[in-house]
Write a protein that holds these residues in place. Structure first.
Motif, PDB file in Angstrom:
ATOM      1  N   LYS A   9     -34.951  53.288 -55.001  1.00  0.00           N
ATOM      2  CA  LYS A   9     -34.520  52.509 -53.841  1.00  0.00           C
ATOM      3  C   LYS A   9     -33.513  51.436 -54.256  1.00  0.00           C
ATOM      4  N   GLU A  10     -33.808  50.757 -55.372  1.00  0.00           N
ATOM      5  CA  GLU A  10     -32.915  49.702 -55.844  1.00  0.00           C
ATOM      6  C   GLU A  10     -31.540  50.261 -56.226  1.00  0.00           C
ATOM      7  N   LEU A  11     -31.530  51.406 -56.930  1.00  0.00           N
ATOM      8  CA  LEU A  11     -30.271  52.019 -57.336  1.00  0.00           C
ATOM      9  C   LEU A  11     -29.486  52.486 -56.115  1.00  0.00           C
ATOM     10  N   ARG A  12     -30.190  53.000 -55.139  1.00  0.00           N
ATOM     11  CA  ARG A  12     -29.519  53.443 -53.906  1.00  0.00           C
ATOM     12  C   ARG A  12     -28.855  52.264 -53.198  1.00  0.00           C
ATOM     13  N   GLU A  13     -29.549  51.122 -53.173  1.00  0.00           N
ATOM     14  CA  GLU A  13     -28.985  49.937 -52.528  1.00  0.00           C
ATOM     15  C   GLU A  13     -27.781  49.403 -53.289  1.00  0.00           C
ATOM     16  N   LEU A  14     -27.799  49.550 -54.607  1.00  0.00           N
ATOM     17  CA  LEU A  14     -26.688  49.083 -55.432  1.00  0.00           C
ATOM     18  C   LEU A  14     -25.448  49.963 -55.302  1.00  0.00           C
ATOM     19  N   ALA A  36     -27.379  53.777 -65.212  1.00  0.00           N
ATOM     20  CA  ALA A  36     -27.487  54.714 -64.088  1.00  0.00           C
ATOM     21  C   ALA A  36     -26.339  54.509 -63.103  1.00  0.00           C
ATOM     22  N   VAL A  37     -25.967  53.236 -62.872  1.00  0.00           N
ATOM     23  CA  VAL A  37     -24.814  52.952 -62.002  1.00  0.00           C
ATOM     24  C   VAL A  37     -23.557  53.594 -62.583  1.00  0.00           C
ATOM     25  N   ASP A  38     -23.342  53.420 -63.879  1.00  0.00           N
ATOM     26  CA  ASP A  38     -22.167  54.011 -64.531  1.00  0.00           C
ATOM     27  C   ASP A  38     -22.214  55.539 -64.470  1.00  0.00           C
ATOM     28  N   TRP A  39     -23.390  56.114 -64.649  1.00  0.00           N
ATOM     29  CA  TRP A  39     -23.546  57.578 -64.607  1.00  0.00           C
ATOM     30  C   TRP A  39     -23.113  58.103 -63.245  1.00  0.00           C
ATOM     31  N   LEU A  40     -23.543  57.436 -62.180  1.00  0.00           N
ATOM     32  CA  LEU A  40     -23.162  57.850 -60.825  1.00  0.00           C
ATOM     33  C   LEU A  40     -21.663  57.694 -60.596  1.00  0.00           C
ATOM     34  N   ARG A  41     -21.100  56.603 -61.106  1.00  0.00           N
ATOM     35  CA  ARG A  41     -19.652  56.395 -60.931  1.00  0.00           C
ATOM     36  C   ARG A  41     -18.847  57.473 -61.660  1.00  0.00           C
ATOM     37  N   ALA A  52     -23.797  44.904 -56.340  1.00  0.00           N
ATOM     38  CA  ALA A  52     -24.071  43.695 -55.572  1.00  0.00           C
ATOM     39  C   ALA A  52     -25.536  43.336 -55.783  1.00  0.00           C
ATOM     40  N   GLY A  53     -25.845  42.916 -56.993  1.00  0.00           N
ATOM     41  CA  GLY A  53     -27.235  42.635 -57.326  1.00  0.00           C
ATOM     42  C   GLY A  53     -27.854  41.575 -56.429  1.00  0.00           C
TER      43      GLY A  53
END
Length: 308
Positions: A9-14, A36-41, A52-53
């Motif tokens: 949920k947190e990663l989805r919101e980010l 994980a953010v970088d992996w998605l990018r 947007a933490g």
């Protein structure tokens, strides 16, 4: 590692990515949120280029200014309600005055005598906890000054004069007229508040940030299957676009998007009557960069309630 629903949920919101993509990203990175953010990018899945933490800290940003100088401070509280408390507002004003007198050096400000007291700033703030009823803390401060020119200030979400949720200082060095110089500097301060640049020039960007973006752009470009020589040109083009997004002088000016901030200042020199240059800027927003893990429950609930 077990990937919990809360982490997904947190990663989805980010990132704005789908739940299954978020779960896969966390699994691939062993639960490391940043990775994980970088992996998605890199996979082109993330819808957000910037994280947007969420933050749990509340409080106020305060500004005090003098002749060709200004200081900005952040004083935190547990809840947003305290920002409306006049006693707390007075504390922030006084801390800003101390910061102006001590070059914005946070360590010096914390140890300096609080106005009207023999106690240091940190002790005076602790004493206020009993009367205000919440844990309070002085977090940071900064100061800008110029020999010739102006230092403009701006506060956003203002609760009282020079007190708000966001504060900006912009220093413009010039031997020209102070009135027109202050006018454009004030407009640029408003721009900084809205656009949140990371640096004044590309050269001042954190090399680690640039390298991170370069790596992501390269991975994205390679997915096109083009030769490495073409990929390198693609990466350089995307980096230039990145600079336009995060470097103050390269950003499109909020008040006139047809101009960059650099060009808007250049045009203003006609009225100023002399060359002008931005020497520095400071942007403080309440709670930014504070790990939510350091928050207490009440502040975390307040932060969650304010989310869109």
């Amino acid at each position: 590692m077990t990937i919990s629903a809360t982490m997904v949920k947190e990663l989805r919101e980010l990132t704005g990515a789908g739940m299954m993509d978020c779960k896969a990203a966390l699994a691939e990175t062993n639960g490391d949120m940043d990775a994980a953010v970088d992996w998605l990018r890199k996979k082109g899945i993330s819808k957000a280029d910037k994280k947007a933490g969420r933050t749990a800290a509340e409080g106020l940003i305060g500004i005090d200014s003098g002749l060709r100088e200004a200081a900005v401070v952040e004083v935190n509280s547990e809840t947003d309600f305290v920002a409306r408390n006049e006693a707390f507002q007075e504390i922030v004003r006084n801390v800003a005055k101390v910061a102006l007198a001590h070059d914005g050096d946070a360590a010096k400000v914390a140890a300096a005598k609080y106005p009207g007291s023999d106690k240091p700033v940190t002790e005076a703030i602790k004493d206020a906890v009993a009367t205000i009823g919440e844990n309070l803390s002085f977090r940071r401060s900064a100061k800008l000054a110029v020999g010739q020119g102006v230092v403009a200030t701006y506060t956003h979400n203002t609760v009282a004069e020079n007190l708000g949720k966001l504060g900006v200082l912009v220093a413009v060095e010039t031997a020209g007229k102070e009135g027109p110089a202050h006018a454009i500097a004030r407009q640029i301060a408003m721009h900084v508040a809205a656009s949140s640049p990371l640096a004044l020039t590309p050269e001042e960007l954190d090399p680690a940030v640039v390298e991170r973006e370069r790596s992501i752009f390269a991975e994205q470009a390679r997915q096109s299957g083009k030769p490495e020589a073409i990929i390198e040109k693609m990466v350089e083009g995307r980096l230039r676009k990145f600079y336009e997004e995060v470097v103050l002088l390269k950003q499109a000016f909020v008040l006139n998007p047809d101009l960059t901030v650099e060009k808007a200042l250049k045009d203003a020199e006609k009225e100023i009557g002399a060359p002008a240059r931005i020497t520095a800027f400071v942007r403080f927003a309440v709670g930014e960069g504070i790990d939510k893990g350091t928050s207490d429950f009440a502040a975390e609930v307040a932060a969650a309630a304010g989310k869109k």
